[in-house]
Design a protein around this motif. Structure first.
Motif, mmCIF file in Angstrom:
data_model
loop_
_atom_site.group_PDB
_atom_site.id
_atom_site.type_symbol
_atom_site.label_atom_id
_atom_site.label_comp_id
_atom_site.label_asym_id
_atom_site.label_seq_id
_atom_site.Cartn_x
_atom_site.Cartn_y
_atom_site.Cartn_z
ATOM 1 N N UNK A 35 -5.552 -0.827 -54.273
ATOM 2 C CA UNK A 35 -5.787 -1.095 -52.859
ATOM 3 C C UNK A 35 -4.750 -2.055 -52.332
ATOM 4 N N UNK A 36 -3.482 -1.726 -52.553
ATOM 5 C CA UNK A 36 -2.392 -2.680 -52.318
ATOM 6 C C UNK A 36 -2.036 -2.862 -50.855
ATOM 7 N N UNK A 37 -2.410 -1.898 -49.983
ATOM 8 C CA UNK A 37 -1.989 -1.992 -48.589
ATOM 9 C C UNK A 37 -0.470 -2.049 -48.491
ATOM 10 N N UNK A 38 0.023 -3.049 -47.789
ATOM 11 C CA UNK A 38 1.465 -3.230 -47.661
ATOM 12 C C UNK A 38 2.123 -3.899 -48.847
ATOM 13 N N UNK A 39 1.371 -4.094 -49.929
ATOM 14 C CA UNK A 39 1.886 -4.599 -51.216
ATOM 15 C C UNK A 39 2.419 -6.024 -51.134
ATOM 16 N N UNK A 40 1.831 -6.851 -50.277
ATOM 17 C CA UNK A 40 2.329 -8.226 -50.130
ATOM 18 C C UNK A 40 2.258 -9.000 -51.440
ATOM 19 N N UNK B 16 11.995 -10.083 -63.815
ATOM 20 C CA UNK B 16 11.789 -9.068 -64.863
ATOM 21 C C UNK B 16 10.430 -8.381 -64.748
ATOM 22 N N UNK B 17 9.638 -8.762 -63.785
ATOM 23 C CA UNK B 17 8.337 -8.139 -63.564
ATOM 24 C C UNK B 17 8.526 -6.771 -62.914
ATOM 25 N N UNK B 18 7.650 -5.829 -63.284
ATOM 26 C CA UNK B 18 7.601 -4.517 -62.649
ATOM 27 C C UNK B 18 6.193 -4.312 -62.104
ATOM 28 N N UNK B 19 6.067 -3.508 -61.060
ATOM 29 C CA UNK B 19 4.771 -3.415 -60.393
ATOM 30 C C UNK B 19 4.524 -2.016 -59.859
ATOM 31 N N UNK B 20 3.231 -1.689 -59.756
ATOM 32 C CA UNK B 20 2.799 -0.448 -59.142
ATOM 33 C C UNK B 20 1.641 -0.754 -58.200
ATOM 34 N N UNK B 21 1.607 -0.045 -57.073
ATOM 35 C CA UNK B 21 0.537 -0.218 -56.100
ATOM 36 C C UNK B 21 -0.080 1.116 -55.747
ATOM 37 N N UNK B 22 -1.386 1.085 -55.483
ATOM 38 C CA UNK B 22 -2.134 2.299 -55.145
ATOM 39 C C UNK B 22 -2.861 2.063 -53.830
ATOM 40 N N UNK B 23 -2.722 2.998 -52.892
ATOM 41 C CA UNK B 23 -3.437 2.853 -51.625
ATOM 42 C C UNK B 23 -3.523 4.206 -50.928
ATOM 43 N N UNK C 158 2.041 2.111 -47.250
ATOM 44 C CA UNK C 158 2.948 2.308 -48.376
ATOM 45 C C UNK C 158 4.392 2.457 -47.913
ATOM 46 N N UNK C 159 4.583 3.114 -46.784
ATOM 47 C CA UNK C 159 5.937 3.205 -46.223
ATOM 48 C C UNK C 159 6.464 1.825 -45.882
ATOM 49 N N UNK D 72 4.984 3.144 -55.948
ATOM 50 C CA UNK D 72 3.868 3.206 -55.015
ATOM 51 C C UNK D 72 3.194 4.571 -55.125
ATOM 52 N N UNK D 73 1.854 4.557 -55.191
ATOM 53 C CA UNK D 73 1.078 5.778 -55.339
ATOM 54 C C UNK D 73 0.184 5.961 -54.116
ATOM 55 N N UNK D 74 0.342 7.085 -53.433
ATOM 56 C CA UNK D 74 -0.539 7.418 -52.311
ATOM 57 C C UNK D 74 -1.765 8.113 -52.901
ATOM 58 N N UNK D 75 -2.796 7.329 -53.172
ATOM 59 C CA UNK D 75 -3.963 7.852 -53.881
ATOM 60 C C UNK D 75 -5.159 6.946 -53.636
#
Length: 245
Positions: A44-49, A60-67, A73-74, A91-94
């Protein structure tokens, strides 16, 4: 207006879709970054703030967001590009409630999205499915700072006070590592930004079909905040680990 459009407009001036300021977000994330190369997942990342903050501070961190919100997401992708971290963000549109990752994550976040999962404990159950052994969860949810009146209960439902909220979490097998209770300034800034951004959009776009509805939504929300739950509603973010089985 659909929920996603309302949220996008209301959070235009407060990209963190919860009552926290950027320093609080950075501090909470820092409590979860122990090696420096963690993989983060925001349900539920929304704009991934939150993810953008982590990626900017930890190279060195990697991240994924779902919303479910394609516009959010755009916006997240564009912000990541501007920060120079797009290559480390997926980013996952889901639907975050049904999302199944290919592999576990060191840190799982879900802040201000417990309504989508059906409550605090279901949110933690979803986070647990994605969490690597020894990982950390950041979850954010409301609680009652003061005994609520009927109007506040009607708005927020069955929240509990802070001790009872923490008891529910620990009773589910989690151990608090750190926490942050949103300050009055953070709570008020969030509400003023939410109502103000929606109001500004309506005033600046009087010919838009949704302008009247947007202004009415902002007015109703502001009245509910000022008359029903300001000083009663609180917000807590907890950094959690799993107790040894």
């Amino acid at each position: 207006m659909d929920r996603q459009t309302i949220s996008a407009l209301a959070h235009a001036d407060h990209p963190i879709a919860a009552p926290l300021d950027p320093a609080s977000v950075r501090e909470l994330i820092a409590k979860t970054i122990r090696r420096g190369d963690e993989r983060l997942l925001d349900l539920g990342c929304g704009g991934a703030a939150w993810l953008l903050s982590a990626l900017a501070d930890h190279p060195r961190v990697r991240a994924e967001g779902v919303d479910l919100s394609a516009p959010a997401l755009t916006q997240a992708g564009e912000a990541a590009t501007a920060l120079g971290v797009r290559d480390r963000l997926v980013l996952h549109h889901a639907d975050a409630t049904a999302y199944e990752a290919a592999e576990p994550f060191d840190v799982v976040l879900s802040v201000g999205a417990t309504h989508a999962f059906g409550g605090l404990l279901p949110t933690l159950a979803a986070a647990r499915r994605h969490l690597a052994p020894g990982g950390r969860v950041i979850v954010g949810d409301g609680f009652w700072e003061q005994p609520p009146g009927p109007a506040a209960v009607e708005i927020f439902g069955g929240l509990e006070d802070l001790p009872a909220t923490v008891d529910r979490v620990t009773g589910d097998g989690w151990v608090p590592v750190y926490g942050h209770i949103s300050t009055r300034q953070e709570l008020d800034a969030y509400e003023w930004s939410w109502t103000g951004s929606l109001t500004s959009w309506a005033l600046d776009h009087p010919d838009e079909p949704d302008a009247v509805e947007a202004l009415a939504l902002a007015t109703t929300h502001r009245d509910e905040w000022l008359r029903a739950y300001r000083g009663t509603f609180g917000f807590v973010c907890l950094v959690l680990g799993l107790a040894a089985q």
